[in-house]
Every structure is written in C-alpha cells, then in structure tokens.
Design a protein around this motif. Structure first.
Motif, PDB file in Angstrom:
ATOM      1  N   ALA A 232       8.698   3.428 -12.961  1.00  0.00           N
ATOM      2  CA  ALA A 232       8.168   3.284 -11.915  1.00  0.00           C
ATOM      3  C   ALA A 232       9.000   2.831 -11.682  1.00  0.00           C
ATOM      4  CB  ALA A 232       7.396   1.852 -12.956  1.00  0.00           C
ATOM      5  N   SER A 233       9.007   3.175  -9.869  1.00  0.00           N
ATOM      6  CA  SER A 233       9.584   3.367  -8.997  1.00  0.00           C
ATOM      7  C   SER A 233       9.416   1.493  -8.643  1.00  0.00           C
ATOM      8  CB  SER A 233       9.041   3.540  -8.075  1.00  0.00           C
ATOM      9  OG  SER A 233       9.433   5.044  -8.365  1.00  0.00           O
ATOM     10  N   LEU A 234      10.758   0.431  -8.920  1.00  0.00           N
ATOM     11  CA  LEU A 234      10.600  -0.733  -8.243  1.00  0.00           C
ATOM     12  C   LEU A 234      11.096  -1.003  -6.738  1.00  0.00           C
ATOM     13  CD1 LEU A 234      12.228  -2.161 -11.507  1.00  0.00           C
ATOM     14  CD2 LEU A 234      10.314  -2.315 -10.784  1.00  0.00           C
ATOM     15  N   ALA A 235      10.907  -2.222  -6.297  1.00  0.00           N
ATOM     16  CA  ALA A 235      11.746  -2.327  -4.909  1.00  0.00           C
ATOM     17  C   ALA A 235      13.133  -1.733  -4.553  1.00  0.00           C
ATOM     18  CB  ALA A 235      11.979  -4.216  -4.007  1.00  0.00           C
ATOM     19  N   VAL A 236      13.788  -1.989  -6.045  1.00  0.00           N
ATOM     20  CA  VAL A 236      15.070  -1.737  -5.953  1.00  0.00           C
ATOM     21  C   VAL A 236      15.172  -0.615  -7.340  1.00  0.00           C
ATOM     22  CG1 VAL A 236      18.220  -1.786  -5.967  1.00  0.00           C
ATOM     23  CG2 VAL A 236      16.423  -3.432  -4.770  1.00  0.00           C
TER      24      VAL A 236
END
Length: 258
Positions: A232-236
C-alpha cells in the motif's frame, strides 16, 4: 436422433466431470502468516489468516479468522490489535456471520453482522455504541469472505485490465468492489521464485471507482491463489506484507525451478 441424444448426454457428463475435477483453492486447516513492514525494511507487525470447518446453527461452514498486530518500534507509536472472523458456506462462498473487533491506536470497534440471504438483510450489532441496525442488502461479501470468494474464481484466462466484481459489506453499508488484473510477475521470495498474478482493488467512491490507497496484491499463480505480497503506497513510504509461513494448503505450492 438416438446418436444425438447420446452425444448431448456425453457432453453433459463431460462438463460435470471437468467442473468437479477443478481443485479448490483452499481447505479447512489452511494457515498463512505474513510479515508486515514499513517500506520493506522497518518491521511493523504480523498478520495471520487461518481457516477451519465449524458448525454454525447446526450447519457446517468454514470459519476464517484473521488477526493482526503491530510489533517492535512501530507499536510504541501506533498500537494495533485487530481480529476479524467470517463464517461462510463450504460449497458457495456466502457469509452468514462476520465479527470485527479492532483497536487501532485507540480507535476501537466491536461489531457482529448476521446475514440473512433469504430476506436480503444484514443485522448489525454495535457493542460499543449499544446499537442494533437492520439493513437491506443483496448478495454481499464481508471483508474476509471476499478474499475466499475471489480465490474461488477462475483467473486463468484473465487479460490485463479485466475485472472481478462484487459487493462488499463494510461497517453498515454495501460497497461495489472490483479487483483489476494488472498482469503476471515472478517474485523472489524466501521460498524461492514464485509466479504470481498481480491485482489492484478498487472501491467505489460516489460514482467513481478509485484505487484504495494504491494497494497492489500479488497472488500465487498456482491452484492455491494465496497472497504472496501486498503493498500500500502511503504519502511517505509504503506499507508491505509478505508471506512468511504457511501450512495446510489445498494444493502444492509451486516454486519456479531455474
């Protein structure tokens, strides 16, 4: 005419035979453990998913239990302890009871959902708010049964961009859900190289389907169709889960031999 009848009889029998010979992707006794990490290097926790045959209201069903918790440094800042349970049909993936008890950084929920497929209703019991709600639904899956429903689908002939569709009931509402096929990929794992099918879940927001936090899932391309990796790609950075251990698989776990 007699030859024609015999021919059609042969076709029906043959179709029935081949339909039955297709191996099931899972069975009672399956156990999967995943290591979770932040951006692939900082250990974040573990998740376990296990499946057993049980009796529910004098009916044999499959009982899936998913648990997850944070460990190590991450748990100092954000403690997670989740438990999900789903009771669904053995021959047809149709949920009868779903339980969700979570504690995510102090955000807590404790709910039971009983599905009545004859009346097309979901009876939601919220034990924290002391509130019961009866909701109209139409052939939904819960958060856990969705996983087994998708594994029961024939994915061999999927082409890039194809989608598997269903309705997933979450909290107190049914959401249209799609799993989009992104293609094939061979992953390097602790078990060796594994051929996988790559998917992206899409949840409807308003009238538009959107990628939920840009989640990508890699499923083994063998008859088990078990998750090998999730990201899951997060903001960072990103949150990842990778298969760490397994037992009780319904079919051989296929490893690519160089």
């Amino acid at each position: 005419m007699r030859k024609r009848i015999l021919f059609f009889t042969f076709l029906v029998v043959a179709q029935s035979f081949f339909a039955q010979s297709k191996p099931k992707a899972y069975k009672s006794g399956e156990w999967l453990r995943f290591d979770m990490s932040y951006s692939g290097f900082l250990k974040a926790g573990t998740a376990v998913l296990q499946l057993k045959e049980k009796n529910l209201n004098n009916q044999k069903v499959l009982h899936a239990v998913g648990t997850g918790k944070t460990t190590g440094v991450i748990s100092w800042f954000f403690k997670v302890e989740d438990r999900y349970e789903s009771y669904f049909g053995i021959d047809k993936v149709q949920p009868y009871l779903f339980k969700r008890k979570i504690d995510e950084g102090g955000h807590k929920k404790n709910r039971h959902i009983t599905f009545n497929h004859k009346k097309n209703t979901a009876y939601v019991q919220d034990f924290r708010k002391q509130k019961d709600t009866l909701i109209s639904v139409n052939s939904p899956q819960d958060m856990i049964s969705t996983f087994y429903f998708l594994r029961s689908q024939n994915t061999e002939n999927l082409r890039k961009g194809d989608e598997i569709k269903l309705d997933m009931f979450f909290d107190n509402k049914s959401y249209p859900f799609k799993l989009r096929f992104l293609g094939h990929e061979t992953l390097k794992t602790k078990f060796g190289k594994v051929k996988t099918q790559k998917f992206r879940p899409l949840v409807q927001a308003g009238r538009v389907f959107k990628a939920k936090e840009s989640v990508t899932i890699w499923i083994s391309a063998d008859d088990n169709k078990i998750p090998i990796k999730m990201k899951a790609s997060l903001a960072v950075g990103s949150l990842r889960a990778e298969l760490d251990a397994y037992k009780g698989l319904a079919n051989p776990f296929e490893i690519v031999v160089d």
